[in-house]
Enzyme design. Structure first.
Site, short mmCIF file in Angstrom:
data_model
loop_
_atom_site.label_atom_id
_atom_site.label_comp_id
_atom_site.label_asym_id
_atom_site.label_seq_id
_atom_site.Cartn_x
_atom_site.Cartn_y
_atom_site.Cartn_z
N HIS A 1 40.30 9.01 39.43
CA HIS A 1 41.47 8.39 38.78
C HIS A 1 41.06 7.10 38.05
O HIS A 1 41.50 6.84 36.93
CB HIS A 1 42.54 8.04 39.81
CG HIS A 1 43.09 9.19 40.58
ND1 HIS A 1 42.87 9.36 41.93
CD2 HIS A 1 43.87 10.24 40.19
CE1 HIS A 1 43.49 10.45 42.34
NE2 HIS A 1 44.10 11.02 41.32
N VAL B 1 34.46 13.23 37.76
CA VAL B 1 33.68 12.28 38.54
C VAL B 1 33.36 12.93 39.89
O VAL B 1 34.25 13.48 40.55
CB VAL B 1 34.44 10.96 38.74
CG1 VAL B 1 33.64 10.00 39.61
CG2 VAL B 1 34.76 10.33 37.39
P1 AMP Z 1 46.01 14.00 40.70
O1 AMP Z 1 46.36 12.69 41.30
O2 AMP Z 1 45.15 14.85 41.56
O3 AMP Z 1 47.22 14.74 40.14
O4 AMP Z 1 45.11 13.68 39.43
C1 AMP Z 1 45.56 12.82 38.42
C2 AMP Z 1 44.62 12.89 37.25
O5 AMP Z 1 43.31 12.48 37.66
C3 AMP Z 1 44.47 14.31 36.68
O6 AMP Z 1 44.38 14.23 35.26
C4 AMP Z 1 43.18 14.76 37.29
O7 AMP Z 1 42.51 15.74 36.53
C5 AMP Z 1 42.38 13.47 37.30
N1 AMP Z 1 41.31 13.56 38.30
C6 AMP Z 1 41.42 13.83 39.62
N2 AMP Z 1 40.20 13.89 40.20
C7 AMP Z 1 39.30 13.66 39.22
C8 AMP Z 1 37.88 13.61 39.17
N3 AMP Z 1 37.12 13.81 40.25
N4 AMP Z 1 37.29 13.35 37.98
C9 AMP Z 1 38.04 13.17 36.87
N5 AMP Z 1 39.38 13.20 36.85
C10 AMP Z 1 40.01 13.45 38.00
#
Ligand code: AMP
Length: 286
Positions: free
Chosen positions: A37, A176
């Site tokens: 994030h 990441v």
């Molecule tokens: P979430 O809180 O899981 O809904 O994720 C929120 C945003 O963060 C989304 O656009 C995800 O794709 C991105 N995100 C979550 N984990 C990662 C990661 N390891 N690397 C890059 N972006 C991420």
């Protein structure tokens, strides 16, 4: 960092920024923030003088047997992290502030919502598209940042924006990973020590798939078999899917002739993890 819990507060805080013509960037999240994030937030900061982060665990995108109640909500840590990152606005509404008593309208991005995770999480991407459309209307960002970690989500959101002519630029951000290759995820904290040791098998399998393609394999079936073996050997409790898809249409590819996306969903214990890797026909990863 300013904190808004209602739509009216968001509008009030952002109105002067919009009037001043300052570019507003939005990073939608479900909280339990980690370096994945924060990479989105950092990218947003470099491109937008006003950085808004939403923290909302959207109940509509969880299936009946999924982890809605268990989903981590460490709000104080998240707010401290946003403060440290220089986030300007955190929108952290309660469910009622977003949906009122009910919602009758949904956004559906057909076809793209059906394969991969969509097949196993019915209605999930309709709920994702709908909340993202709502967040875009609430915040009215100039740009919004999405991780490739949720590759299908990125493709669905991009298509929604194109189809509905929404005035927002979608900025994709690379995955990441932990040092051992495990893609960072809020759900990784569900893993037991043993499962955490095993979970990097997913990325190992994606790399193995890329390697087989680099060595000249063109039959997607053969690559999938090799990847599934690697995940099983790594201790996965269950493989939900291993797919090789067209990166734009998400349709299964039979013969690898151009760029493809290798996509995996697998369980370690009761924790469902997803990951993906872009590979071109020469086998190089992106
Ligand atoms: P979430 O809180 O899981 O809904 O994720 C929120 C945003 O963060 C989304 O656009 C995800 O794709 C991105 N995100 C979550 N984990 C990662 C990661 N390891 N690397 C890059 N972006 C991420």
């Amino acid at each position: 960092v300013r904190i808004a819990e209602t739509i009216a507060q968001v509008r009030e805080i952002l109105l002067p920024e919009r009037r001043a013509g300052r570019r507003i960037g939005l990073v939608p999240t479900m909280g339990a923030l980690h370096e994945g994030h924060y990479s989105l937030i950092k990218k947003c900061r470099t491109e937008c003088p006003v950085v808004a982060v939403s923290i909302f665990v959207n109940p509509l995108q969880f299936g009946p047997n999924e982890d809605l109640d268990a989903y981590p909500r460490p709000i104080e840590e998240d707010l401290a992290g946003c403060e440290e990152q220089g986030v300007d606005l955190v929108f952290r509404p309660q469910v009622a502030a977003v949906y009122g008593d009910s919602i009758l309208t949904t956004v559906q991005v057909r076809e793209l919502s059906e394969p991969l995770c969509g097949e196993h999480r019915p209605g999930h991407f309709d709920a994702v598209a709908t909340i993202v459309a709502k967040l875009f209307n609430i915040v009215q960002p100039d740009a919004a940042y999405f991780g490739e970690k949720d590759y299908q989500q990125l493709v669905v959101v991009r298509r929604m924006v194109a189809d509905l002519s929404l005035p927002v630029q979608i900025v994709p951000c690379p995955i990441v990973r932990e040092l051992d290759g495990l893609a960072m995820s809020s759900r990784n904290r569900y893993l037991s020590d043993e499962e955490r040791q095993q979970a990097p098998a997913i990325f190992a399998a994606l790399r193995a798939g890329a390697e087989v393609i680099a060595r000249g394999e063109r039959d997607a079936r053969a690559v999938i078999v090799r990847m599934a073996e690697r995940i099983r050997a790594g201790g996965a409790t269950r493989i939900e899917y291993v797919s090789i898809v067209d990166p734009r249409t998400l349709a299964d590819v039979a013969e690898i002739a151009g760029p493809v996306r290798l996509c995996v969903a697998a369980y370690f214990g009761s924790t469902r993890l997803i990951d993906n890797l872009g590979v071109d026909a020469g086998g190089s990863e992106h």
